[in-house]
Design a protein around this motif. Structure first.
Motif, mmCIF file in Angstrom:
data_model
loop_
_atom_site.group_PDB
_atom_site.id
_atom_site.type_symbol
_atom_site.label_atom_id
_atom_site.label_comp_id
_atom_site.label_asym_id
_atom_site.label_seq_id
_atom_site.Cartn_x
_atom_site.Cartn_y
_atom_site.Cartn_z
ATOM 1 N N LEU A 137 0.835 -1.196 0.000
ATOM 2 C CA LEU A 137 0.000 0.000 0.000
ATOM 3 C C LEU A 137 0.869 1.245 0.000
ATOM 4 C CD1 LEU A 137 -2.673 -1.032 2.685
ATOM 5 C CD2 LEU A 137 -2.854 -1.200 0.189
ATOM 6 N N ASN A 138 0.405 2.250 -0.714
ATOM 7 C CA ASN A 138 1.089 3.552 -0.741
ATOM 8 C C ASN A 138 0.023 4.631 -0.906
ATOM 9 O OD1 ASN A 138 2.948 5.594 -0.847
ATOM 10 N ND2 ASN A 138 3.607 5.170 -2.946
ATOM 11 N N ALA A 139 -0.640 4.961 0.205
ATOM 12 C CA ALA A 139 -1.770 5.892 0.163
ATOM 13 C C ALA A 139 -1.439 7.151 0.959
ATOM 14 C CB ALA A 139 -3.016 5.226 0.746
ATOM 15 N N LYS A 140 -1.728 8.285 0.368
ATOM 16 C CA LYS A 140 -1.563 9.567 1.057
ATOM 17 C C LYS A 140 -2.854 10.351 0.935
ATOM 18 C CE LYS A 140 1.371 13.693 1.349
ATOM 19 N NZ LYS A 140 1.469 13.589 2.817
ATOM 20 N N ASP A 141 -3.471 10.618 2.085
ATOM 21 C CA ASP A 141 -4.737 11.352 2.140
ATOM 22 C C ASP A 141 -5.762 10.762 1.161
ATOM 23 O OD1 ASP A 141 -3.679 13.088 4.036
ATOM 24 O OD2 ASP A 141 -2.857 14.424 2.498
ATOM 25 N N GLN A 142 -5.922 9.461 1.223
ATOM 26 C CA GLN A 142 -6.845 8.756 0.336
ATOM 27 C C GLN A 142 -8.113 8.397 1.104
ATOM 28 O OE1 GLN A 142 -5.174 5.211 -1.376
ATOM 29 N NE2 GLN A 142 -6.798 4.958 -2.875
ATOM 30 N N PRO A 143 -9.292 8.546 0.472
ATOM 31 C CA PRO A 143 -10.518 8.109 1.147
ATOM 32 C C PRO A 143 -10.400 6.651 1.593
ATOM 33 C CG PRO A 143 -11.057 9.374 -0.811
ATOM 34 C CD PRO A 143 -9.564 9.162 -0.839
ATOM 35 N N LEU A 144 -10.845 6.379 2.820
ATOM 36 C CA LEU A 144 -10.663 5.064 3.423
ATOM 37 C C LEU A 144 -11.267 3.952 2.571
ATOM 38 C CD1 LEU A 144 -9.747 3.290 5.752
ATOM 39 C CD2 LEU A 144 -11.837 3.936 6.986
ATOM 40 N N ALA A 150 -10.635 -0.685 -1.056
ATOM 41 C CA ALA A 150 -10.902 -1.275 -2.372
ATOM 42 C C ALA A 150 -9.601 -1.736 -3.017
ATOM 43 C CB ALA A 150 -11.612 -0.266 -3.266
ATOM 44 N N GLU A 151 -8.543 -0.941 -2.874
ATOM 45 C CA GLU A 151 -7.241 -1.330 -3.412
ATOM 46 C C GLU A 151 -6.711 -2.572 -2.689
ATOM 47 O OE1 GLU A 151 -3.658 -1.730 -5.314
ATOM 48 O OE2 GLU A 151 -5.450 -0.645 -5.926
ATOM 49 N N LEU A 152 -6.872 -2.602 -1.368
ATOM 50 C CA LEU A 152 -6.442 -3.767 -0.604
ATOM 51 C C LEU A 152 -7.246 -5.002 -1.010
ATOM 52 C CD1 LEU A 152 -4.739 -5.011 1.629
ATOM 53 C CD2 LEU A 152 -6.420 -4.206 3.291
ATOM 54 N N SER A 153 -8.528 -4.824 -1.260
ATOM 55 C CA SER A 153 -9.374 -5.933 -1.701
ATOM 56 C C SER A 153 -8.904 -6.474 -3.044
ATOM 57 C CB SER A 153 -10.833 -5.475 -1.799
ATOM 58 O OG SER A 153 -11.321 -5.025 -0.555
ATOM 59 N N LYS A 154 -8.546 -5.580 -3.939
ATOM 60 C CA LYS A 154 -8.094 -5.981 -5.276
ATOM 61 C C LYS A 154 -6.817 -6.805 -5.192
ATOM 62 C CE LYS A 154 -6.730 -4.028 -9.760
ATOM 63 N NZ LYS A 154 -6.537 -2.769 -10.528
ATOM 64 N N GLN A 155 -5.882 -6.367 -4.362
ATOM 65 C CA GLN A 155 -4.606 -7.064 -4.256
ATOM 66 C C GLN A 155 -4.736 -8.408 -3.553
ATOM 67 O OE1 GLN A 155 -1.109 -4.947 -2.929
ATOM 68 N NE2 GLN A 155 -1.933 -2.971 -3.589
ATOM 69 N N SER A 156 -5.554 -8.458 -2.522
ATOM 70 C CA SER A 156 -5.637 -9.666 -1.697
ATOM 71 C C SER A 156 -6.623 -10.698 -2.221
ATOM 72 C CB SER A 156 -6.031 -9.293 -0.264
ATOM 73 O OG SER A 156 -7.353 -8.778 -0.225
ATOM 74 N N GLY A 157 -7.648 -10.241 -2.954
ATOM 75 C CA GLY A 157 -8.713 -11.140 -3.367
ATOM 76 C C GLY A 157 -9.803 -11.287 -2.331
ATOM 77 N N TYR A 158 -9.701 -10.569 -1.207
ATOM 78 C CA TYR A 158 -10.720 -10.588 -0.161
ATOM 79 C C TYR A 158 -11.540 -9.306 -0.220
ATOM 80 C CZ TYR A 158 -7.266 -13.928 1.599
ATOM 81 O OH TYR A 158 -6.375 -14.958 1.710
ATOM 82 N N GLU A 159 -12.767 -9.362 0.268
ATOM 83 C CA GLU A 159 -13.609 -8.166 0.327
ATOM 84 C C GLU A 159 -13.404 -7.491 1.682
ATOM 85 O OE1 GLU A 159 -17.598 -8.445 -1.807
ATOM 86 O OE2 GLU A 159 -17.327 -10.492 -1.074
ATOM 87 N N VAL A 160 -12.594 -6.454 1.697
ATOM 88 C CA VAL A 160 -12.332 -5.710 2.928
ATOM 89 C C VAL A 160 -13.276 -4.506 2.949
ATOM 90 C CG1 VAL A 160 -10.591 -4.632 4.388
ATOM 91 C CG2 VAL A 160 -9.929 -6.422 2.759
ATOM 92 N N ARG A 205 -20.025 -2.736 0.014
ATOM 93 C CA ARG A 205 -20.507 -3.735 0.952
ATOM 94 C C ARG A 205 -20.042 -5.109 0.483
ATOM 95 N NH1 ARG A 205 -24.352 0.091 0.092
ATOM 96 N NH2 ARG A 205 -25.434 1.007 1.879
ATOM 97 N N ALA A 206 -19.898 -6.030 1.402
ATOM 98 C CA ALA A 206 -19.433 -7.373 1.061
ATOM 99 C C ALA A 206 -20.512 -8.131 0.296
ATOM 100 C CB ALA A 206 -19.054 -8.130 2.328
ATOM 101 N N ARG A 207 -20.140 -8.700 -0.839
ATOM 102 C CA ARG A 207 -21.068 -9.533 -1.599
ATOM 103 C C ARG A 207 -21.058 -10.975 -1.097
ATOM 104 N NH1 ARG A 207 -18.407 -8.275 -7.244
ATOM 105 N NH2 ARG A 207 -16.624 -8.496 -5.827
ATOM 106 N N ASN A 208 -19.901 -11.417 -0.622
ATOM 107 C CA ASN A 208 -19.762 -12.789 -0.128
ATOM 108 C C ASN A 208 -19.208 -12.746 1.294
ATOM 109 O OD1 ASN A 208 -19.251 -15.465 0.398
ATOM 110 N ND2 ASN A 208 -17.732 -15.731 -1.227
ATOM 111 N N ASN A 230 -18.431 -14.961 3.314
ATOM 112 C CA ASN A 230 -17.400 -15.960 3.585
ATOM 113 C C ASN A 230 -16.037 -15.564 3.038
ATOM 114 O OD1 ASN A 230 -19.122 -17.752 4.944
ATOM 115 N ND2 ASN A 230 -19.847 -18.600 3.007
ATOM 116 N N ASN A 231 -15.984 -14.480 2.266
ATOM 117 C CA ASN A 231 -14.705 -14.002 1.734
ATOM 118 C C ASN A 231 -14.430 -12.570 2.188
ATOM 119 O OD1 ASN A 231 -12.349 -14.431 0.042
ATOM 120 N ND2 ASN A 231 -13.243 -12.990 -1.406
ATOM 121 N N SER A 232 -15.051 -12.168 3.291
ATOM 122 C CA SER A 232 -14.982 -10.761 3.674
ATOM 123 C C SER A 232 -14.229 -10.552 4.979
ATOM 124 C CB SER A 232 -16.397 -10.186 3.816
ATOM 125 O OG SER A 232 -17.060 -10.783 4.920
ATOM 126 N N VAL A 233 -13.682 -9.353 5.100
ATOM 127 C CA VAL A 233 -13.101 -8.843 6.346
ATOM 128 C C VAL A 233 -13.805 -7.525 6.639
ATOM 129 C CG1 VAL A 233 -11.022 -7.963 7.473
ATOM 130 C CG2 VAL A 233 -10.872 -9.937 5.935
#
Length: 499
Positions: A94-101, A106-116, A189-192, A194-197
């Motif tokens: 991650l490399n975020a500066k003053d980014q909406p949470l 969403a970026e973390l979700s894309k990289q990990s494959g989990y719905e955060v 919002r989490a769609r699944n 069982n794959n969410s954090v």
């Protein structure tokens, strides 16, 4: 040995000792001098997976003492390999500066494959809050989560359908979100489930936490003390295991406290509690009971509907364990340091459990893989020129689940849910193209112990118009349950004591 063991061994760091030196250590396991045998065993144990191939040879030694000690060390090394593989984390950057949470998640979700996603009472307000989080290169998924939590004063509310005491499940979160004013704005919002954090506000109270590969472990406060007068008079704390959603944690088996130091530097002694198997229940202060079902989902019971005499108190769910300590003259309220191991079982996703390669017509080829599976294959000419495969398969019912036709496997073709498998078996050519299999005959039963499934199948191999080559490999796909040890070191752990 297993295919996974070989893969991990090959990828390990260069050994501190040469192959010849490790071989010499294995030979010393059969020395006439007890001290030499013990010293060699300790050094081989320290090398662990790096000595696994030499230990494998030692298991077949003509010296009974060498073979006995090598077998014990080999089993320990394989367990370590399996544990390290299961705990291998998903890595993100991650490399975020003053980014909406919500954008950062969403970026973390894309990289990990989990719905955060965000939870709590007002996730819409949290979504637009700006944060800055920069990781030092690629880090384990849970390290990134903790950095986000520290930056935005959040905590983990739930993972894969399991929730911390006092946290709102995602269904309640989403219902609450529907009542929020439209001016709050949209958020994911989490769609699944069982794959969410799910993350929620922490109220500036930071839980003691540590990351062990693919697992986050936290000391969690309880909404009320555990049932039982004896428990409530002694100091206790609750350990919460948060595995990555891909890591299907099945049950908590045991815990072992290795070191517990209070704020005065004194050692306090653990007083083990049995691991319960009863359904897990949390009570919210408002009188809402959250009952976790066996599949990790949650049911809700208002206090007016709770059966008389039932559901009183707290029972840890399969991802939690209560630690109780013996009472002392000055009952401590905080542990300065806590070291322990948590033991559980986890189930893998769909993976190749056993594989027979270099098939030859009319010759039996044995598979290699996990010790819980045995596979033997013989390819013979069939009617109409189509090859047939005689497959003999057995597996341990307690730990192995074969892949079904709806499970996602590599190189599936033909559309729909069919993955070209029969009872988890796939047969492929040299380019890994799977055949379409037809079951012409077979038997399916159990061995005398009743714990192993035993099959003998005759499979007809059908080709299509893609110029498929001759069959070269048979793979048995499935999920595998394995034991796991999670090492834990926590600091400043609050203890709960009811007087």
């Amino acid at each position: 040995g297993t295919l996974l063991s070989l893969a991990i061994t090959a990828a390990a760091q260069p050994p501190a000792r040469t192959v010849a030196e490790i071989t010499a250590l294995v030979e010393k396991l059969g020395s006439d001098d007890f001290a030499v045998r013990e010293a060699a065993g300790k050094e081989l144990d320290a090398l662990g997976p790096l000595a696994i191939e030499q230990l494998r040879v030692g298991c077949r030694s003509g010296n009974p003492e060498t073979a006995r000690r090598a077998q014990a060390l080999f089993r320990m090394a394989e367990r370590r390999v399996s544990n390290e593989l299961a705990l291998a984390p998903t890595r993100v950057q991650l490399n975020a500066k003053d980014q909406p949470l919500d954008e950062l998640l969403a970026e973390l979700s894309k990289q990990s494959g989990y719905e955060v996603v965000l939870g709590g009472l007002k996730p819409g307000e949290l979504a637009t809050m700006t944060v800055s989080v920069t990781t030092a290169g690629k880090v384990p998924f849970w390290d990134a989560i903790l950095q986000i939590c520290n930056a935005a004063e959040l905590q983990v509310a739930g993972v894969a359908g399991f929730y911390a005491p006092g946290s709102l499940p995602s269904t309640a979160i989403q219902r609450n979100a529907l009542r929020e004013p439209a001016t709050i704005g949209k958020y994911r919002r989490a769609r699944n489930p069982n794959n969410s954090v799910v993350l929620e506000p922490s109220g500036k109270q930071v839980r003691p936490a540590t990351v062990s590969g693919a697992v986050l472990v936290e000391a969690i406060p309880l909404p009320q003390s555990p049932a039982g007068a004896e428990v409530s008079r002694q100091p206790f704390t609750l350990m919460q295991v948060w595995p990555e959603p891909r890591l299907q944690w099945e049950t908590m088996v045991a815990n072992k406290v290795k070191r517990a130091i209070d704020t005065d530097g004194g050692t306090i002694t653990a007083d083990p509690l049995p691991i319960p198997s009863a359904p897990a229940v949390d009570f919210k202060p408002q009188g809402l009971a959250i009952v976790r079902n066996a599949d990790g989902t949650a049911s809700f019971i208002r206090d007016g509907n709770i059966p008389a005499g039932g559901l009183t108190g707290f029972t840890p769910n399969p991802r939690q364990t209560l630690l109780r300590f013996k009472a002392t003259e000055h009952s401590p309220t905080t542990l300065k340091e806590l070291q322990l191991s948590l033991f559980g079982t986890v189930r893998s996703g769909m993976e190749p459990l056993c594989r027979a390669v270099d098939l030859k017509e009319n010759a039996v080829t044995n598979g290699q893989g996990t010790g819980d599976v045995e596979l033997a294959v013989r390819v013979i000419p069939g009617p109409g020129g189509k090859p047939n495969a005689i497959v003999e398969l057995s597996y341990d019912l307690r730990s192995v689940r074969p892949a079904g036709t709806a499970d996602e496997l590599p190189d599936t073709r033909g559309g729909g849910p069919n993955n070209q498998s029969v009872y988890g078996i796939r047969i492929t050519d040299a380019k890994n193209k799977p055949y379409i299999l037809g079951l012409t005959s077979g038997t399916n039963g159990f061995d005398p112990s009743g714990m192993r499934v035993v099959m003998k199948l005759t499979l007809e191999l059908h080709t299509d118009l893609r110029n498929q080559g001759p069959p070269v490999a048979v793979t048995f796909w499935g999920s595998h349950s394995r034991s796991i040890e999670v090492p834990v070191t926590l600091h400043d752990v609050p203890l709960h004591v009811n007087k």
